[in-house]
Design a protein around this motif. Structure first.
Motif, PDB file in Angstrom:
ATOM      1  N   LYS B   9       0.835  -1.192   0.000  1.00  0.00           N
ATOM      2  CA  LYS B   9       0.000   0.000   0.000  1.00  0.00           C
ATOM      3  C   LYS B   9       0.871   1.243   0.000  1.00  0.00           C
ATOM      4  O   LYS B   9       0.649   2.183  -0.770  1.00  0.00           O
ATOM      5  CB  LYS B   9      -0.895  -0.029   1.239  1.00  0.00           C
ATOM      6  CG  LYS B   9      -1.761   1.180   1.372  1.00  0.00           C
ATOM      7  CD  LYS B   9      -1.950   1.540   2.804  1.00  0.00           C
ATOM      8  CE  LYS B   9      -1.166   2.766   3.168  1.00  0.00           C
ATOM      9  NZ  LYS B   9      -1.244   3.113   4.547  1.00  0.00           N
ATOM     10  N   ILE B  12       2.515   1.640  -3.439  1.00  0.00           N
ATOM     11  CA  ILE B  12       1.637   2.054  -4.528  1.00  0.00           C
ATOM     12  C   ILE B  12       1.235   3.520  -4.362  1.00  0.00           C
ATOM     13  O   ILE B  12       1.157   4.271  -5.336  1.00  0.00           O
ATOM     14  CB  ILE B  12       0.418   1.120  -4.645  1.00  0.00           C
ATOM     15  CG1 ILE B  12      -0.157   1.229  -6.055  1.00  0.00           C
ATOM     16  CG2 ILE B  12      -0.666   1.436  -3.658  1.00  0.00           C
ATOM     17  CD1 ILE B  12      -1.004   0.075  -6.442  1.00  0.00           C
ATOM     18  N   ILE B  16       1.888   6.365  -7.240  1.00  0.00           N
ATOM     19  CA  ILE B  16       0.833   7.210  -7.815  1.00  0.00           C
ATOM     20  C   ILE B  16       1.262   8.676  -7.700  1.00  0.00           C
ATOM     21  O   ILE B  16       1.090   9.470  -8.634  1.00  0.00           O
ATOM     22  CB  ILE B  16      -0.514   6.949  -7.103  1.00  0.00           C
ATOM     23  CG1 ILE B  16      -1.071   5.613  -7.582  1.00  0.00           C
ATOM     24  CG2 ILE B  16      -1.512   8.067  -7.394  1.00  0.00           C
ATOM     25  CD1 ILE B  16      -2.391   5.219  -7.000  1.00  0.00           C
ATOM     26  N   LEU B  70      -2.294  -2.984  -9.274  1.00  0.00           N
ATOM     27  CA  LEU B  70      -3.673  -2.890  -8.762  1.00  0.00           C
ATOM     28  C   LEU B  70      -4.451  -4.162  -9.059  1.00  0.00           C
ATOM     29  O   LEU B  70      -5.219  -4.641  -8.233  1.00  0.00           O
ATOM     30  CB  LEU B  70      -4.394  -1.697  -9.388  1.00  0.00           C
ATOM     31  CG  LEU B  70      -4.094  -0.331  -8.780  1.00  0.00           C
ATOM     32  CD1 LEU B  70      -4.753   0.764  -9.605  1.00  0.00           C
ATOM     33  CD2 LEU B  70      -4.588  -0.256  -7.348  1.00  0.00           C
ATOM     34  N   LEU B  75      -5.870  -4.751  -5.048  1.00  0.00           N
ATOM     35  CA  LEU B  75      -5.995  -3.626  -4.122  1.00  0.00           C
ATOM     36  C   LEU B  75      -7.253  -2.835  -4.483  1.00  0.00           C
ATOM     37  O   LEU B  75      -7.690  -2.866  -5.631  1.00  0.00           O
ATOM     38  CB  LEU B  75      -4.764  -2.725  -4.217  1.00  0.00           C
ATOM     39  CG  LEU B  75      -3.462  -3.387  -3.779  1.00  0.00           C
ATOM     40  CD1 LEU B  75      -2.266  -2.569  -4.226  1.00  0.00           C
ATOM     41  CD2 LEU B  75      -3.420  -3.566  -2.279  1.00  0.00           C
TER      42      LEU B  75
END
Lengths: 489, 216
Positions: B9, B12, B16, B70, B75
């Motif tokens: 998490k 990612i 992003i 993803l 996720l």
């Protein structure tokens, strides 16, 4: 033989695992937040823990509704419940094992002429209606808290995702525990009075009572149901009926778990009693209806649009339809088992106004006005005797039950040669010695044996406010009755 | 499920952020590039072109790996489709900046000096609208309640760039010194740049739907 007769209970447990586990983990698995395998493992472990640790409360209420006292009878009761659950599910009715088993027990009561305890029945039926409503209220409260939490702490999309996953897993575990605690009574409750198991002590650390061993077996059946069949149901629940966001799913499962826990927790009940508050009745409720209640609660909070009132109508009708079908099925099957297969589906209980019983009633200062002419009479069937007592307007309900208990005829002969049969794990030395002193004595009623034992030894006396002590004394007395019961009954 | 997911998490989220940095950066490079072009500083313009191409490549590979992650790691399953669409749309904005730069390089349009200020203003409005969009997207991932704070600015800058673009086009066609072919070329340039702001507004509209879908 017991294993064969218990198979219907295991079947009921299996179908409960296949159906109701999906209420707990369905949305999480359906929305791919949790893997099915993870869900199934957690669910099984916690269902077993809940059943063994906290299963006794709700099963006690079922026991009061009607005490199924022969193994073949219990087989039919559980089978009738399982079959009606199966039939109703096929007909796409929202069905609950709780409602089916209550109907099946009432069917047994009707067949055997045992009175149905209307106090317990009212308590159970009220709880069914209260359960979804309470679940809705709790869901609204939890929802508000969650929304506040998320906006207050400005949770990002990924943090929220992780927290929801762990949250779903935790409330899923709690939900499974509550499901085990609350619903194991449906699966194994009818077998408790006739359990052949004796208490097992693990080096004095803790003791597994015979009921707990039964609950363990039932919970394993539930776990098998979870592993073998719930995957499909979970997918349907997660994607079809309730299209919920993971956070809403978390709220729904939390509310469901809290409600099931409330109606199963003896600890909470004791606490409320201590605080002088009205206790929550411990009653097996329907987990599906708790879930639907919670979903409707959230729906109402969002303005009430999009609620399917037909589903709610279905629930209301299942309160009536499931128990009636189960009762009819149970009645018919009992008839067949008794008359075609010649199995004993109940142990008949006689009532007799013996001089001892009359003395006992008079000592309790209960007036016998109107029934004196029945002295010495025998009643082969509880319901007829119960009806007769009901005609005496002087008697209040509680006295009624006292008279029933005092006159229940149960001839027990404490014959010395039966002492060898006694399992010294159930009746340990300190409990056995006062019993051995009474060798040769004959009792006509169970309470006479209780009084005699209490008079001889402090271990056999009841203590105030100690429910577990009372319960274990009750189990020992029942065991002794089983050993020393004579053919005359 | 285990605790590895927590690490994923964090990873990612950071990627992003990096991707959105790329989009934002491409806007700034575009602005600087057009400035250099208008000043006639070819060397600086070509350097910016090179930079924006590189940024676009980075953005592409980041987007691809994000999409893969993803889906492979399931996720945010309930918003995964929306997030992917958002990332792809943001990537289109990046592509458009690069495309506009290349168009300058290919066509070398002669922009009359009196239009330089309007051109700069147009570019500035477009870049601001994309910047506001990048902020909205960041808020979507980090603090969903703050999305609306940034999103209305996307529309504001889009309207501004529409105004400038209309003014520019009017000036182009009312300029009697230019040939029709030249006018048409300049008008295409103006529309091409203005469309980036329109696209940013489209993305913002979609984002507002994703926000409603995620509202509790």
């Amino acid at each position: 033989m017991f294993a064969f007769f218990m198979s219907s209970g295991l079947f009921l447990g299996w179908s409960l695992g296949a159906n109701d586990a999906s209420n707990v983990f369905g949305t999480a698995v359906g929305s791919k937040m949790i893997h099915f395998r993870t869900a199934a493992i957690w669910c099984s472990i916690f269902v077993i823990l809940g059943a063994v640790i906290s299963g006794a409360g709700a099963s006690h209420t079922l026991g009061k509704l009607g005490s199924v006292n022969a193994i073949a009878g219990a087989f039919i009761v559980a089978f009738a419940a399982a079959a009606s659950v199966y039939l109703m599910t096929k007909a796409r009715y929202p069905v609950s094992t709780s409602q089916a088993i209550v109907g099946a027990i009432i069917g047994w009561n009707l067949f055997t002429g045992s009175p149905t305890d209307y106090n317990s029945l009212t308590k159970i039926v009220t709880t069914w209606v209260v359960c979804p409503i309470l679940s809705a209220v709790i869901a609204i409260a939890i929802y508000k808290v969650v929304v506040f939490f998320i906006s207050k702490f400005k949770l990002g999309i990924f943090s929220q995702d992780i927290l929801t996953r762990y949250g779903l897993l935790l409330v899923g575990a709690f939900g499974s525990y509550s499901l085990g605690a609350n619903n194991i009574a449906n699966v194994m409750g009818v077998f408790v009075p006739i359990s052949p198991f004796s208490d097992i002590s693990f080096y004095g650390w803790f003791t597994l009572s015979s009921a707990q061993q039964l609950f363990f077996i039932g919970a394993v059946a539930i776990a098998v149901g979870v592993f073998t069949y719930s995957k499909r149901v979970m997918a349907t629940v997660g994607e079809g009926i309730f299209k919920l966001s993971p956070v809403a799913a978390f709220v729904v499962v939390s509310a469901h778990s809290v409600v099931l826990f409330l109606f199963a927790s003896q600890g909470l009940q004791n606490l409320l009693i201590q605080l002088g508050l009205p206790p929550i009745p411990l009653v097996p409720v329907s987990s599906s209806q708790a879930v639907v209640g919670a979903v409707v609660g959230i729906g109402l909070l969002k303005g009430g649009r999009g609620i399917r009132w037909r589903t709610l109508g279905g629930i209301a009708s299942s309160w009536a339809v499931s128990p009636i079908i189960a009762a009819i099925l149970s009645f018919i099957l009992l008839f067949f088992l008794q008359n075609v297969f010649e199995q004993e589906v109940y142990r008949p209980i006689k009532y007799e106004l013996t001089p001892d019983a009359i003395e006992q009633i008079q000592t309790a200062k209960i007036s016998l006005g109107g029934i004196e002419h029945l002295f010495g009479n025998e009643f082969a069937d509880a319901r007829r005797f119960h009806k007769l007592l009901s005609h005496q307007k002087m008697l209040v309900d509680q006295n009624h039950n006292f008279i029933m208990a005092s006159t229940e005829f149960d001839k027990l002969e404490i014959s010395a040669h039966r002492f060898d049969v006694i399992n010294n794990q159930i009746i340990t030395e300190k409990f056995l010695s006062p019993l051995m002193e009474m060798g040769g004595v004959v009792f006509n009623h169970k309470w006479q044996l209780e009084d005699a034992l209490a008079a001889r030894s402090v271990y056999w006396r009841q203590k105030e406010n100690e429910k577990t002590h009372t319960a274990s004394l009750g189990r020992r007395i029942d065991y002794i009755c089983k050993v020393f019961r004579t053919e005359e009954n | 499920m285990d605790f590895r997911i927590l690490k994923r998490k964090l990873e990612i989220g950071k990627r992003i952020d990096d991707f959105l940095d790329n989009v934002s950066e491409s806007g700034l490079l575009f602005k600087l590039g057009v400035d250099s072009y208008l000043k006639g500083n070819v060397e600086s313009f070509e350097k910016k072109l090179e930079d924006i191409t590189q940024t676009e490549n980075q953005g592409d590979s980041l987007r691809r790996s994000l999409e893969e992650q993803l889906y492979m790691q399931t996720l945010i399953p309930e918003s995964r489709g929306d997030v992917l669409e958002l990332l792809e749309n943001m990537d289109t904005l990046l592509d458009r900046f690069k495309g506009a730069m290349w168009r300058f390089e290919i066509e070398y349009p002669a922009i009359p000096v009196e239009m330089h200020n309007d051109f700069k203003e147009l570019v500035s409005c477009v870049v601001d609208s994309v910047e506001a969009m990048v902020r909205s997207a960041r808020a979507f991932f980090k603090d969903i309640a703050a999305v609306s704070d940034h999103m209305h600015k996307v529309s504001y800058w889009e309207k501004q760039s529409d105004k400038v673009s209309t003014r520019l086009q009017r000036n182009i066609f009312r300029n009697n010194e230019l040939q029709l072919s030249h006018k048409l070329q300049l008008r295409d340039f103006v529309i091409h740049v203005d469309q980036i702001a329109d696209q940013a507004e489209d993305v913002a509209d979609k984002l507002s739907i994703y926000v409603i879908k995620r509202s509790l």
